[in-house]
Design a protein around this motif. Sequence first.
Motif, PDB file in Angstrom:
ATOM      1  N   SER A  78       0.841  -1.093  -0.090  1.00 26.92           N
ATOM      2  CA  SER A  78      -0.138  -0.039   0.045  1.00 26.92           C
ATOM      3  C   SER A  78       0.716   1.234  -0.101  1.00 26.92           C
ATOM      4  O   SER A  78       2.009   1.342   0.345  1.00 26.92           O
ATOM      5  N   CYS A  79       0.445   2.474  -0.389  1.00 34.06           N
ATOM      6  CA  CYS A  79       1.105   3.523  -0.425  1.00 34.06           C
ATOM      7  C   CYS A  79       0.175   4.653  -0.069  1.00 34.06           C
ATOM      8  O   CYS A  79      -0.996   5.071  -0.407  1.00 34.06           O
ATOM      9  N   PHE A  80       0.804   5.529   1.100  1.00 33.71           N
ATOM     10  CA  PHE A  80       0.047   6.551   1.721  1.00 33.71           C
ATOM     11  C   PHE A  80       0.773   7.678   1.633  1.00 33.71           C
ATOM     12  O   PHE A  80       1.635   8.118   2.324  1.00 33.71           O
ATOM     13  N   LYS A  95      -3.449  13.750   1.112  1.00 35.49           N
ATOM     14  CA  LYS A  95      -2.953  12.684   1.085  1.00 35.49           C
ATOM     15  C   LYS A  95      -3.750  11.767   0.168  1.00 35.49           C
ATOM     16  O   LYS A  95      -4.710  11.767   0.202  1.00 35.49           O
ATOM     17  N   TYR A  97      -4.331   7.617  -0.298  1.00 38.12           N
ATOM     18  CA  TYR A  97      -3.909   6.053  -0.039  1.00 38.12           C
ATOM     19  C   TYR A  97      -4.494   5.067  -1.295  1.00 38.12           C
ATOM     20  O   TYR A  97      -5.633   5.280  -1.792  1.00 38.12           O
ATOM     21  N   ASP A 121      -3.698  12.602   8.385  1.00 38.94           N
ATOM     22  CA  ASP A 121      -3.486  11.398   9.154  1.00 38.94           C
ATOM     23  C   ASP A 121      -4.452  11.024  10.473  1.00 38.94           C
ATOM     24  O   ASP A 121      -5.008   9.905  10.498  1.00 38.94           O
ATOM     25  N   ALA A 124      -7.603   9.551   8.831  1.00 36.86           N
ATOM     26  CA  ALA A 124      -7.588   8.276   8.507  1.00 36.86           C
ATOM     27  C   ALA A 124      -7.485   7.258   9.782  1.00 36.86           C
ATOM     28  O   ALA A 124      -8.113   6.174   9.503  1.00 36.86           O
ATOM     29  N   ASN A 130      -8.517   3.327   5.621  1.00 35.29           N
ATOM     30  CA  ASN A 130      -7.172   2.758   4.971  1.00 35.29           C
ATOM     31  C   ASN A 130      -7.620   1.286   4.917  1.00 35.29           C
ATOM     32  O   ASN A 130      -7.274   0.612   3.761  1.00 35.29           O
ATOM     33  N   ASP A 134      -8.072  -1.567   2.061  1.00 34.15           N
ATOM     34  CA  ASP A 134      -7.128  -2.779   1.581  1.00 34.15           C
ATOM     35  C   ASP A 134      -8.116  -3.832   1.149  1.00 34.15           C
ATOM     36  O   ASP A 134      -7.969  -4.789   0.498  1.00 34.15           O
TER      37      ASP A 134
END
Length: 377
Positions: A78-80, A95, A97, A121, A124, A130, A134
């Motif tokens: 994953s990428c945040f 941001k 996600y 942040d 989230a 997040n 997924d």
Amino acid sequence: MNTQFQLLMRDATRLTQAGRLNEATEAIQRALEGMAAAAGMPSHTVDGEAFEVNELPSGLLGTAQPAVRPDASARQTSCFSDERFVHGGMALQYKLYQPAGRSGEALPLVVMLHGCTQNPDDFAAGTGMNALADELGFVVLYPAQSQAANPQGCWNWFEHSHQKRGSGEPAALAALTLSVIKAYGIDARRVYVAGLSAGGAMADIVANAYPDIFAAAGVHSGLPCGAAGSVAEAFAAMSGGSPDASPLKGVMKKRRGAAQPEVRAVPTIVFHGDRDHTVHPRNGEQVIAAALGRVAGQPERRRTHTQQGMSEKGRHYTRIVHDDHDGAALAEHWVVHGAGHAWSGGQAAGSYTDAGGPDATREMLRFFLAQALAPGA
């Protein structure tokens, strides 16, 4: 949040409830001036600039083609990421996600608008969005309000220049959303917006200003668009709901001699605690009433279902579902009994959360993913 600010805002709330709006406004201005001075910032909000985002690029709602980005095909984690977007002279930090193992898929997008004093942040972490991304496979966009635009980091939902299509924060958020859709190969038919408190109020504004972008909206502890036109009116609406709140009108502008198109009603899900002393629960009722008021057709052809339930942790709730004669969802209202101004079912890692309530994050995604824009909408 400093003690002096809290005391002044408490005075403002008391004065508003007593109908002393001029004194309440003065108290609010003193609070914001003190907050801004402590942060070394101007003590006013930034007026929205008028710039148009009125049409989707041609073909955007056709079959989505995933964009090719550096290392996208190889990414298995994953990428945040932290990003910055500039549009019409307005800059937004945000941001993004991206869930793991979904490269090459045209995924849905959920835009999440935080509340006052929060940031991406924090929001989230509190909503757990997040982790659900997924599990279910969608991208999450977290725009960040700057303290330069609002000393408390609130979206300026209570200013007229930030309440309509083609102006201020709604236009900037719509432009940012379109940019992410294009850059990341998002399925443009499945784009949603949700928010908490001030973010919930802005989510209602943005969704109904841009029903050609957002397939559905989620409003948690928020207010209906049009609930206020000033800071004093905002506190009055927060204290007891606005008697003048009404559906946003004229969001699809007539231009170039074209006929006025019919405004699409955006399916909306609302969560609100019935012990919320920051934003009165009546506001949640008004969000639902406005959403149903935008629906074309005869009201008698709609159906309402009411369910009483209890969360796994013992919090009672009432769920009211509104649909049409074909069973298509129009609106859904969750009243969480005994809950205050907090994200229901949220996690303690974030602010303004209530772990005991039903899972607002999962219920919103269930509601969202059942909605999609028609091609060419």
